[in-house]
Write a protein that holds these residues in place. Sequence first.
Motif, short mmCIF file in Angstrom:
data_model
loop_
_atom_site.label_atom_id
_atom_site.label_comp_id
_atom_site.label_asym_id
_atom_site.label_seq_id
_atom_site.Cartn_x
_atom_site.Cartn_y
_atom_site.Cartn_z
N TYR A 51 0.84 -1.19 0.00
CA TYR A 51 0.00 0.00 0.00
C TYR A 51 0.88 1.25 0.00
O TYR A 51 0.65 2.19 -0.77
N SER A 55 0.89 4.11 -2.84
CA SER A 55 0.50 5.47 -2.46
C SER A 55 1.67 6.44 -2.56
O SER A 55 1.46 7.64 -2.71
N GLY A 76 -2.55 -2.26 -7.53
CA GLY A 76 -3.05 -1.54 -6.38
C GLY A 76 -3.44 -2.46 -5.26
O GLY A 76 -3.52 -3.68 -5.42
N VAL A 77 -3.66 -1.87 -4.10
CA VAL A 77 -4.06 -2.59 -2.89
C VAL A 77 -5.21 -1.83 -2.25
O VAL A 77 -5.20 -0.60 -2.21
N CYS A 78 -6.21 -2.55 -1.77
CA CYS A 78 -7.33 -1.94 -1.06
C CYS A 78 -7.45 -2.65 0.28
O CYS A 78 -7.71 -3.86 0.33
N GLY A 80 -9.44 -3.07 3.58
CA GLY A 80 -10.75 -2.81 4.13
C GLY A 80 -10.73 -2.84 5.64
O GLY A 80 -9.67 -2.98 6.26
N ALA A 85 -8.82 -7.52 2.58
CA ALA A 85 -7.80 -6.90 1.75
C ALA A 85 -7.92 -7.44 0.33
O ALA A 85 -8.15 -8.62 0.12
N LEU A 88 -5.41 -5.37 -6.84
CA LEU A 88 -5.83 -5.17 -8.21
C LEU A 88 -4.83 -5.91 -9.09
O LEU A 88 -3.66 -5.54 -9.15
N TRP A 112 -10.19 -6.82 -9.17
CA TRP A 112 -9.86 -6.90 -7.75
C TRP A 112 -10.04 -8.34 -7.29
O TRP A 112 -11.05 -8.97 -7.61
N GLU A 114 -9.53 -10.95 -3.75
CA GLU A 114 -9.21 -11.03 -2.33
C GLU A 114 -7.84 -11.66 -2.18
O GLU A 114 -7.52 -12.65 -2.82
#
Length: 142
Positions: A51, A55, A76-78, A80, A85, A88, A112, A114
């Motif tokens: 991340y 970023s 990318g990484v999201c 939650g 988590a 992408l 995306w 998991e």
Amino acid sequence: MGDKPPGFQGSRSWIGCVEASLCLAYFGGPQGRLCHVPRGTGLTGELERLYSHFSGGGGPVMVGGDADAQAKALLGVCLGPGTEAFVLVLDPHCWSAPKNPKELQAAGWVGWQEVTTAFDPNSFYNLCLTSRNAEREQHPCD
């Protein structure tokens, strides 16, 4: 670069993340830093660092494994709430020029996933984190 036998050039043989990092340095591309993750389950421990990489302006992360032969590129990484988590993932075998991002998604080339299901828990992984900056920047695996 001279690290492969003569028959390698022009072949359809694959290179891994280590070779990709060497190629980036040799041919003057973006800086590539390597990170080895002994098992796919360990990737959850790298999410905060990934991340930070993204970023902070870091580029795509090439991913290669041993038991998991499906090459991946992370875009990318999201993170939650709780332990959720997602990453992408771009399939690097994509060869066509899509008209728009939805076309890529519909064809399964990007999406995306998991993190707990995107990686084989028994496979090791090498990550090649790319940077657009010419200066040496601190990468997650330094």
